[in-house]
Scaffold this motif. Sequence first.
Motif, PDB file in Angstrom:
ATOM      1  N   HIS A  10      -7.287   0.943  -5.960  1.00  0.00           N
ATOM      2  CA  HIS A  10      -6.401  -0.071  -6.527  1.00  0.00           C
ATOM      3  C   HIS A  10      -5.752   0.115  -7.869  1.00  0.00           C
ATOM      4  O   HIS A  10      -6.578   0.608  -8.917  1.00  0.00           O
ATOM      5  CB  HIS A  10      -7.114  -1.343  -6.789  1.00  0.00           C
ATOM      6  N   ASP A  38      -1.804  -0.862  -3.789  1.00  0.00           N
ATOM      7  CA  ASP A  38      -3.081  -0.088  -3.466  1.00  0.00           C
ATOM      8  C   ASP A  38      -2.347   1.320  -3.030  1.00  0.00           C
ATOM      9  O   ASP A  38      -1.174   1.625  -2.673  1.00  0.00           O
ATOM     10  CB  ASP A  38      -3.744  -0.665  -2.030  1.00  0.00           C
ATOM     11  N   VAL A  97       1.028  -1.179   0.012  1.00  0.00           N
ATOM     12  CA  VAL A  97      -0.080  -0.157   0.039  1.00  0.00           C
ATOM     13  C   VAL A  97       0.982   1.355   0.064  1.00  0.00           C
ATOM     14  O   VAL A  97       1.865   1.441   0.798  1.00  0.00           O
ATOM     15  CB  VAL A  97      -0.894  -0.047   1.480  1.00  0.00           C
ATOM     16  N   ASN A 148     -10.778  -1.448   3.762  1.00  0.00           N
ATOM     17  CA  ASN A 148     -10.459  -0.709   2.768  1.00  0.00           C
ATOM     18  C   ASN A 148     -10.925   0.229   2.530  1.00  0.00           C
ATOM     19  O   ASN A 148     -11.064   1.040   1.140  1.00  0.00           O
ATOM     20  CB  ASN A 148     -10.999  -1.936   1.406  1.00  0.00           C
ATOM     21  N   TYR A 199      -1.339  -6.135   4.245  1.00  0.00           N
ATOM     22  CA  TYR A 199      -0.114  -5.862   3.250  1.00  0.00           C
ATOM     23  C   TYR A 199       1.119  -6.343   4.124  1.00  0.00           C
ATOM     24  O   TYR A 199       1.244  -6.537   5.378  1.00  0.00           O
ATOM     25  CB  TYR A 199      -0.075  -4.373   3.024  1.00  0.00           C
ATOM     26  N   ILE A 248      -9.277   3.150   0.167  1.00  0.00           N
ATOM     27  CA  ILE A 248      -8.241   2.800  -0.686  1.00  0.00           C
ATOM     28  C   ILE A 248      -8.419   2.497  -2.217  1.00  0.00           C
ATOM     29  O   ILE A 248      -9.529   1.841  -2.294  1.00  0.00           O
ATOM     30  CB  ILE A 248      -7.474   1.263   0.016  1.00  0.00           C
TER      31      ILE A 248
END
Length: 256
Positions: A81, A87, A34, A76, A123, A79
């Motif tokens: 993608h 991310d 991320v 999420n 992550y 966030i």
Amino acid sequence: MKTIAIVNQKGGVGKTVTAVNLAIGLAKEGKKVVAIDLDAQGSLTVSLGYNEQDKMETTVSTLLEKIIADKPIAANEGILHHEEGIDLLPANIELSAMEVTLVNTMSREMVLREYLKIIANDYDVAVIDCSPSLGMLTINALTCADEVIIPVQPQYLSIKGMEQLFRTIGKVRKQLNPNLKIGGILITMVDMRTNYTKDIISLLHESYGQKINIFESIIPLSVRAAEISAEGKSIYQHDPNGKVANAYKGLVKEVV
């Protein structure tokens, strides 16, 4: 989750380009990554192709506000993608108000750390692109980071300016985050055709090489690297066989 902060209080040294290509390079190595934009200019967000960040309803500022107000955060939430396998937690101009809000917040240095605890199991690595300052947001990044990567141009004033950054890192390590390490100094935007550049790199090694890791990978000055911010993609897609892509591949291997 390992947290890497890309930090230098001086702008224009390649922080965002490094954050993009380190994050995507780590994803290519099989890591779940991320990237967190902690700059109110939203440079990382724009560089990954999200050009209308000021219209976004949820950004890093929104989530930090929820942490401060002790409100729940959905899985999420906020966030995005990216097509290259990472991310992104985006930022926009609202983050500049967060800098002011943090000043009057209890445990103000720990707010980002509290957020990262929520996503830590999702992550392998978080890469934080910090603003060109040593304000409260950057202190938050240092407080939750495992290591710091410092991009620096081979210029005399850039090297002199690092002393203040090292003092700040030392204070954070002493008072807030004893596990904080300097992962290394990354020399960026290098034109090896000049003797001045070679002299400054030698000075950098003489001044800091005994105490601090200086990455062997040196990022060359290149128009191709400057172009990727407008393309919304990494150097690996934009110019996969170029010298900048190869330099960042080398950096990723050193970090891994």
